[in-house]
Design an enzyme around this catalytic site. Structure first.
Site, PDB file in Angstrom:
ATOM      1  CG  ASP A 135      -0.255 -16.354 -43.287  1.00 52.09           C
ATOM      2  OD1 ASP A 135       0.791 -16.776 -43.792  1.00 52.09           O
ATOM      3  OD2 ASP A 135      -1.212 -17.072 -42.990  1.00 52.09           O
ATOM      4  CG  ASP A 150      -5.221 -18.814 -44.890  1.00 52.78           C
ATOM      5  OD1 ASP A 150      -4.406 -19.622 -45.386  1.00 52.78           O
ATOM      6  OD2 ASP A 150      -5.398 -17.671 -45.332  1.00 52.78           O
ATOM      7  CG  ASP A 169      -1.224 -22.645 -44.260  1.00 56.51           C
ATOM      8  OD1 ASP A 169      -0.112 -22.771 -44.809  1.00 56.51           O
ATOM      9  OD2 ASP A 169      -2.002 -21.708 -44.515  1.00 56.51           O
TER      10      ASP A 169
END
Length: 870
Positions: free
Chosen positions: A333, A611, A615
């Site tokens: 990310d 997170d 996901d």
């Protein structure tokens, strides 16, 4: 406790709980004593005595004990009490070996328990009128808990209040679609689990919404507890590497037993004492089989995991450590992992002036822009104990902090220029407006997206402003425009039409979430280590690409695509293009799974960060799922193999480095143990074939096994990670432990030990004129050359380059091993072991032979270095 059919008030009354204050400390203590910890019953652990007895389940050990008992019987029948020491000593050494095995297993179990405790789930609970976070195991019936999306439900609970709550209950009900919950529902007493919509259940998770609930059951009384024996437990499974080593141990055992059978037959043919030769053969088999190897590997893995915790990487599953060493793709990310997760104002432009960098002393016109911007913000920055805390929308706190840097605190501005009215931000208008009393005038301040603001402005050079806005956007800055106007009267119910038209354009501010300084170094380390970093973000493609370029993720010839473009690709098209794509912007959690699978189809080992609740599938699909410790939900952490306690990309790279180091250390331990054990087998086998004599007695072999196997091997496994471990390409996913020529090296090292020991035996026997003299020198050379070899195995580099005594644990282990060998060489105990005192020149020869492995390995390493450079 079935309470789903009662009303909320009845449930609270039944449980003597208070929704506003929760339970008191006294109530918690009483109920904890009554109901016990909120845990499912674990499988009963083995006692140390059971573990001790387990050490004697090995067939070879039982044969050895049987041989010792037969020996006792023969001694008793023949009344030859002088021979009593040997079988007694063998039994003592076998017992000492078992004690060492128990110690190893206990240490490994403690390390694994520590690992479980580190990843124990937590719960937000109301007690004594205060909300606190406690370990889920401390919950008791009657506790008031708060739940939100991403939380694991820590106990069975009755909902008191809920907002759009949905719970994933497939573990209990088998229903794949999340169940909708309603705190107001009253359910029939006999309703099945799936229909109890006013209840949430332990072990399930919240996928959407928020709730307050009262705990109704804990531990084995929960619905999950009732079917606990049907659930898959983690068990005592071995990691793939441990399984391979256990299998290897079996193969080596077969080879050793065959060699021992030959030795026994040769001994019988040459009229050697059958009992002595049988004991020697069996002792050799026991010494040659590295039965402690899986336990030692567990200890090395567990110690490595604890070392990772200090580097902010919490490993949940031991096999992940092995996989980390193979990681070839890291999908990360952007926000908070590669960047600081803190919007920072970097540029500002005021009508009619040049763009200015934000500093601690900006021009007065910029300060005026920041003043109005701050007055039109709800976010705030709180300072305390040398730290700043940004509360609210990050774009607003960036403006507030920039004003603070220029000496204007938000609190003081609000007091001096009070807010009279406001129109909150909404996603349709993309604007926020406030009316403030500034120097006795009613000033409307509007901030928001430039494209929404421009048509509402009647004063200002909008063409120049548009050009500057586009320029800032191309540099990955998020741009907010600020405008104002004066009004005579403040409307009682202000509307957008009244306040947000006829504005005077004032300027724009540009902000960015800056990259972490350590992330750039980490990306460079990835490149050097043959690992490709990939950025995956929900942000705009322009912003993502700019950050990726700055960090070194996005290189010449790389591509950046959006989630929409990815959706338009077939799997085949993605497979063809995946290697050239470094940035994925505006992606969904479903996109993440496709990216992982595409790389895996290329044979790559993929690490993926995440997170959110959504996901979790991508984290499970990845070879190494990395959850965020700070921003991550419980569900994401539960699905991941590793949790980053600081949400930092550099931590993933550190974890890969540690993973590679741990795997390298395990290879060193395997090489050391197998090399020395093979040396013992070849020594006895060759001596029996050449001279029909036993160069080592059974108790001598077992003492060497006790002294040189465990302590130096464990210490070797604790070697620091080598500096150049990230200068090599990742090891292939299915690479065997003996890849890279380790198998050949191990065999050659075994031959070297055998040759040195046979030389010692031959010279010792000839010089002393007795077989005991030969066995004494052979014992000294074989035992202590193995201690020297432990140092050789520390690195592929020269021992003198890395510092010969840098591993303090190995120094200690080597010293203990050497003292234990010296104890039976130079004290009256030598007669018990069938050893004698040698002539001084033989001790000198022994020292020379002991140091030969050091010279041979240093020459071998030098040749390897020359070949590598060529």
């Amino acid at each position: 406790m079935l309470l789903h059919y009662q009303s909320k008030d009845e449930v609270l009354k039944t449980l003597s709980s208070n929704v506003k204050k929760g339970l008191s400390s006294e109530q918690v203590s009483e109920r904890a004593a009554k109901y016990g910890p909120n845990k499912l019953r674990e499988k009963k652990k083995k006692t140390n005595f059971q573990r001790f007895m387990d050490q004697f389940k090995d067939v070879m050990i039982l044969i050895l004990i049987g041989a010792a008992i037969i020996s006792f019987a023969v001694i008793y029948i023949e009344k030859n009490w002088g021979e009593l020491f040997e079988p007694a000593l063998i039994l003592l050494i076998v017992i000492l070996n078992a004690v060492m095995g128990v110690m190893q297993e206990s240490k490994a179990e403690k390390a694994l328990d520590a690992l479980k405790n580190m990843s124990a789930p937590h719960a937000r609970v109301l007690r004594d009128g205060k909300e606190k976070v406690v370990e889920a195991s401390e919950l008791v019936p009657g506790d008031i808990i708060h739940l939100e999306a991403g939380d694991f439900i820590p106990a069975d609970a009755r909902l008191i209040s809920s907002a759009s709550l949905k719970s994933e209950e497939s573990a209990l009900t088998g229903e794949s679609v999340p169940s909708e919950k309603d705190s107001e529902a009253i359910i029939e007493e006999k309703a099945p689990l799936g229909d109890r919509s006013n209840m949430v259940f332990s072990g399930c998770s919240v996928t959407y919404g928020t709730a307050t609930a009262v705990v109704t059951a804990t531990g084995m009384d929960t619905e999950m507890g009732k079917i606990a024996n049907l659930l898959d437990s983690e068990g005592e499974g071995q990691t793939p590497l441990q399984q391979k080593l256990s299998q290897l141990g079996k193969y080596l055992g077969i080879v050793a037993i065959l060699a021992c059978a030959v030795i026994f037959v040769v001994g019988l043919v040459n009229d050697l004492d059958p009992l002595h030769i049988f004991m020697t053969a069996v002792s050799l088999a026991v010494s040659a089989i590295p039965e402690g190897l899986p336990a030692i590997v567990t200890i090395v893995l567990s110690i490595g995991v604890q070392r990772m915790v200090k580097r902010n990487a919490l490993i949940r599953r031991l096999p992940a450590v092995e996989t980390l060493g193979s990681a070839s793709i890291i999908c990360s990310d952007k926000t908070g992992t590669l960047t600081q997760n803190r919007m920072t104002l970097t540029k500002a432009y005021v009508e009619g002036e040049d763009i200015e960098d934000i500093s601690e002393n900006n021009a007065d016109s910029i300060k005026e822009l920041l003043k109005l911007g701050t007055l039109c913000c709800d976010g705030s920055v709180v300072f305390g104990e040398g730290e700043e805390q940004h509360l609210g929308d990050p774009t607003e706190t960036a403006i507030v902090f920039a004003a603070h840097k220029n000496g204007m605190s938000k609190d003081e501005l609000n007091k001096k220029y009070p807010r009279i009215a406001e129109i909150p931000f909404d996603s349709d208008r993309k604007l926020m407006s406030t009316v403030n009393n500034i120097d006795g005038k009613n000033i409307v301040i509007v901030k928001g997206a430039f494209d929404m603001m421009a048509p509402r402005c009647v004063k200002g050079d909008m063409d120049t402003a548009k050009r500057i806005t586009e320029e800032m956007s191309e540099n990955a800055l998020r741009v907010l425009a600020i405008a104002y106007k004066e009004i005579d009267k403040v409307p009682s119910n202000p509307t957008s039409e009244e306040l947000e038209n006829g504005l005077t354009f004032m300027g724009v501010v540009g902000m960015i979430d800056p990259p972490r300084t350590e992330a750039k170094v980490a990306v460079a380390t990835c490149r050097r280590a043959g690992i490709k970093p990939v950025m995956i973000t929900g942000d705009h493609v322009v912003t993502a690409s700019a950050i990726a370029k700055e960090l070194g993720i996005f290189l010449e010839g790389d591509r950046a695509i959006t989630g929409a473009e990815l959706d338009a690709m077939s799997d085949r098209e993605l497979d063809e293009q995946v290697e050239s794509i470094s940035v994925y912007a505006r992606v969904s959690p479903e996109n993440k799974i496709r990216i992982v699978k595409a790389w895996q189809r290329k044979g790559q080992v993929v690490s993926m960060t995440g997170d959110g609740v959504n996901d979790a599938p991508a984290l499970k699909a990845a070879d190494i799922g990395c959850a965020m410790g700070i921003t991550g939900t419980d569900v994401a952490k539960g699905a991941a193999d590793m949790t980053l306690t600081d949400d930092n990309f550099a931590t993933i790279v550190d974890a890969v480095r540690e993973g590679r180091g741990i795997y390298a250390n395990i290879k060193k331990v395997v090489g050391f143990l197998l090399g020395t054990n093979i040396g013992e087998v070849i020594t006895v086998f060759a001596a029996m074939l050449l001279w029909h004599k036993t160069p080592l007695l059974s108790m001598q072999l077992l003492w060497i096994n006790l002294v040189t196997d465990s302590l130096p091997a464990i210490a070797l496994g604790m070697e620091d990670v080598e500096d150049d471990v990230m200068d090599k390409k990742p090891k292939p996913k299915n690479e065997g432990i003996f890849a890279g020529g380790l198998g050949i090296k191990v065999f050659l090292q075994g031959c070297m030990f055998a040759l040195l020991t046979l030389i010692g035996f031959y010279v010792g026997e000839k010089t002393m004129g007795s077989i005991e003299g030969g066995q004494t020198l052979a014992f000294m050379v074989l035992a202590l050359s193995q201690v020297v070899q432990a140092f050789n195995m520390r690195s592929e580099h020269s021992l003198f380059k890395i510092g010969p005594f840098k591993n303090k644990k190995l120094n200690g282990a080597a010293l203990i091993s050497t003292l234990l060998v010296a104890l039976v060489l130079f004290t009256p105990l030598n007669s018990i072991f069938g050893l004698v005192f040698l002539k001084p020149e033989l001790y000198l020869l022994g020292v020379g032979l002991i140091l030969v492995p050091l010279v041979v390995m240093e020459v071998s390493k030098l040749i390897g270095l020359i070949k590598h450079r060529k």
